[in-house]
Enzyme design. Structure first.
Site, PDB file in Angstrom:
ATOM      1  CG  ASP A 112      -0.382  -0.022   2.452  1.00 57.08           C
ATOM      2  OD1 ASP A 112       0.838  -0.077   2.608  1.00 57.08           O
ATOM      3  OD2 ASP A 112      -1.046   0.019   3.601  1.00 57.08           O
ATOM      4  CB  SER A 113       4.587   1.538  -0.128  1.00 54.50           C
ATOM      5  OG  SER A 113       4.685   0.365  -0.927  1.00 54.50           O
ATOM      6  CG  ASP A 161       0.428  -3.806   2.312  1.00 52.48           C
ATOM      7  OD1 ASP A 161       0.402  -4.723   3.355  1.00 52.48           O
ATOM      8  OD2 ASP A 161       1.275  -2.975   2.348  1.00 52.48           O
ATOM      9  CE  LYS A 167       3.225  -5.695   3.879  1.00 51.17           C
ATOM     10  NZ  LYS A 167       2.740  -4.529   4.743  1.00 51.17           N
ATOM     11  CD  GLU A 222       0.609  -1.524   8.219  1.00 56.75           C
ATOM     12  OE1 GLU A 222       0.115  -0.759   8.982  1.00 56.75           O
ATOM     13  OE2 GLU A 222       0.912  -0.877   6.923  1.00 56.75           O
ATOM     14  CD  GLU A 237       7.832  -0.454   7.584  1.00 54.16           C
ATOM     15  OE1 GLU A 237       6.707  -1.033   7.241  1.00 54.16           O
ATOM     16  OE2 GLU A 237       8.154   0.745   7.413  1.00 54.16           O
TER      17      GLU A 237
HETATM   18  O1  KIV Z   1       3.642  -1.279   1.773  1.00 55.73           O
HETATM   19  C1  KIV Z   1       4.777  -1.727   1.678  1.00 55.73           C
HETATM   20  O2  KIV Z   1       5.588  -1.373   0.737  1.00 55.73           O
HETATM   21  C2  KIV Z   1       5.180  -2.322   2.595  1.00 55.73           C
HETATM   22  C3  KIV Z   1       6.760  -2.874   2.607  1.00 55.73           C
HETATM   23  C4  KIV Z   1       7.490  -1.998   2.943  1.00 55.73           C
HETATM   24  C5  KIV Z   1       6.718  -4.020   3.652  1.00 55.73           C
HETATM   25  O3  KIV Z   1       4.278  -2.735   3.612  1.00 55.73           O
END
Ligand code: KIV
Length: 265
Positions: A44-45, A83, A113, A115, A182
């Site tokens: 989600d980056s 994510d 993924k 959090e 992280e």
């Molecule tokens: O959103 C993302 O790119 C991440 C990674 C940096 C682990 O969560």
């Protein structure tokens, strides 16, 4: 079936390092897949890296599905993890399972993924029950940036560190297949890595994790400075792109481009 499956990733612990990188589009996914990475994460980056946002919070499920779908077209071998963005799983376990299912059905993701805090252990169990593999993410959790008061190193003192070790164990027991660590001290990451059987994948967590992940734009030097201490730039693509574009601007303005070579008779 692709080479890098969830059981393969699990079996890599204590044998070989796991390499994960983010991607947000098909051509980049193809390059990183051809480079031999084990896992491609559609993070989600995408919010910060592609959408120009100050944080990941506004990123939606539909946007993540779109990016995961186009990334999947570039991948032959690597495992594809998506994510789950802010509020796609926090509202209820029902929403979590529904949205995780959308990622698998609509985008080609092979795992999701999330959090994780103590409050989302059951969420892992519920998603897993639907047959969807889950990667946990602890330490600095960018979706909780406001709660954490910024992007800060986590698990600094003994008590916080002990909480993260206990949380990692709960995440393993709930059925996650791997765990992102992280921005935590290297010693703590080592302790967590040694205390669980699932692989840990670090970002700003030192060399003792079972694998590493970086954001692709950071590692190729496409992101603007300043970058976090944990980023290593392996190229200077931003400078290259700027130089190439400046040359193009100059050639168009001076009439050097297009030449005969780039024109039709
Ligand atoms: O959103 C993302 O790119 C991440 C990674 C940096 C682990 O969560």
């Amino acid at each position: 079936m692709k080479e890098i499956t969830v059981p393969v990733i699990g079996s890599m612990k204590n044998k070989e390092k796991i390499v994960m990188v983010t991607a947000y589009d098909a051509p980049t996914a193809k390059i990183v897949d051809e480079s031999g990475v084990d896992i491609v994460l559609v993070g989600d980056s995408v919010g910060n890296v592609i959408q120009g946002l100050p944080n990941t919070l506004p990123v939606t499920v539909d946007e993540m599905i779109y990016h995961t779908k186009i990334v999947s077209r570039g991948i032959q071998n690597a495992h594809l993890c998506a994510d789950m963005p802010f509020m796609s799983f926090q509202s209820s376990n029902k929403d979590a399972v529904k949205n995780a299912g959308r990622f698998v059905k609509e985008s080609g993701a092979e795992s999701v993924k999330i959090e994780v805090t103590e409050d989302y252990i059951d969420t892992i169990r519920e998603i897993r029950k639907a047959g969807i593999p889950v990667m946990g993410h602890i330490g600095l959790r960018p979706q909780s940036v406001h709660d954490m008061g910024g992007y800060k190193l986590q698990g600094r003192d003994k008590a916080e560190g002990a909480k993260l070790v206990a949380l990692a164990k709960k995440i393993e027991d709930a059925g996650a297949f791997s765990l992102v660590l992280e921005s935590i001290p290297q010693k703590l990451a080592k302790k967590i890595t040694r205390s669980i059987k699932i692989p840990t994948i670090g970002i700003g967590a030192g060399a003792d994790c079972d694998g590493q992940v970086l954001v692709i734009n950071d590692l190729v030097g496409l992101s603007e400075e300043p970058l976090p201490k944990f980023v290593k730039k392996y190229a200077e693509i931003r400078d290259l792109m700027k130089k190439a574009t400046e040359e193009y601007v100059d050639e168009v303005r001076t009439g050097t481009f297009p030449s005969k070579e780039h024109s039709y008779d």
